[in-house]
Design an enzyme around this catalytic site. Structure first.
Site, PDB file in Angstrom:
ATOM      1  CG  ASN A   1      -3.587  -2.996   2.350  1.00  0.00           C
ATOM      2  OD1 ASN A   1      -3.385  -3.359   1.455  1.00  0.00           O
ATOM      3  ND2 ASN A   1      -2.917  -2.471   3.390  1.00  0.00           N
TER       4      ASN A   1
ATOM      5  NE  ARG B   1      -1.800   1.439   3.649  1.00  0.00           N
ATOM      6  CZ  ARG B   1      -2.185   1.490   4.845  1.00  0.00           C
ATOM      7  NH1 ARG B   1      -3.375   0.941   4.971  1.00  0.00           N
ATOM      8  NH2 ARG B   1      -1.202   1.613   5.978  1.00  0.00           N
TER       9      ARG B   1
END
Ligand code: MN
Length: 234
Positions: free
Chosen positions: A26, A8
């Site tokens: 996520n 991420r």
């Protein structure tokens, strides 16, 4: 995709480097969802990065969806400085406001009975009327049996994915006003073609929108003389 490998943060960092805007998060099922917008090349490079992933990531599948983002996609072509705009309040047989936008050297014109609004929830009827010359933009005073004030004026940008004047021909034109009273994105949407085509004038949702406002009532004075149409008299 596999999480827990800094995917991420790496994706967000890469997107920033590429000049793309958006977000990345996520999901509980182990996928990583990203939204990217910006220059086409930058978005494509972000997608490419997601396919490869950072070191240690094992990317199983990347799917992409295009999304229509209100107030962004419509201004994909933006910053096209187009010239002058003016809104003249006109006391005639029927009181109205004339919105005029400079297009190819003439002022394309719409008569708006209730005037423009800064409230995106308000749709104002705008009847297309004959073009005017640019010299009329400064006109204020007696006109026939009625009178006119320059209610607002400034410059504007042509927006939208379709270039002007094609956008007007197609009946959907978005633009950004830089006036003394009117600011930000607006749209003209043709609802009825014919000899006197009918359009709707709508404020777009942006930082300049003023939900619940009534700018015609709040700011009645001429931007030239400071006097309202009532004060101008006959
Ligand atoms: Mn008029």
């Amino acid at each position: 995709m596999v999480q827990g490998v800094g995917f991420r943060d790496a994706a967000a960092r890469r997107a920033r480097e590429l000049g793309a805007k958006g977000w990345v998060r996520n999901e509980q099922d182990g996928t990583l969802v990203a939204h990217a917008e910006g220059p086409e090349d930058a978005v494509r490079a972000v997608v490419h990065f997601l396919h490869d992933g950072p070191p240690l990531a094992r990317v199983t599948e990347v799917t992409t969806d295009g999304v229509a983002v209100e107030g962004h996609e419509q201004f994909a072509i933006r910053g096209v400085s187009a010239g002058a705009f003016v809104v003249q309040e006109h006391a005639a047989t029927a009181h109205h406001f004339d919105l005029r936008l400079e297009v190819d050297g003439v002022m394309r014109s719409w008569a708006v009975p209730k005037g423009p609004s800064m409230d995106p929830a308000v749709k104002r009827l705008a009847v297309e009327v004959e073009d005017h010359g640019r010299t009329h933009n400064k006109f204020e005073g007696a006109l026939g049996d009625g009178r006119v004030i320059v209610w607002d004026r400034g410059t504007y940008e042509q927006g939208g994915r379709v270039a002007w004047p094609e956008a007007l021909t197609r009946g959907h034109a978005v633009f950004v006003l830089h006036g003394e009273k009117l600011h930000g994105g607006f749209a003209l949407q043709r609802t009825r073609p014919g000899a006197k085509p009918q359009w709707l004038l709508i404020k777009r949702r942006d930082d300049y929108a003023q939900p619940g406002s009534d700018i015609v009532a709040e700011r009645p004075d001429s931007v030239l003389s400071g006097r309202s149409l009532q004060e101008t008299g006959k």
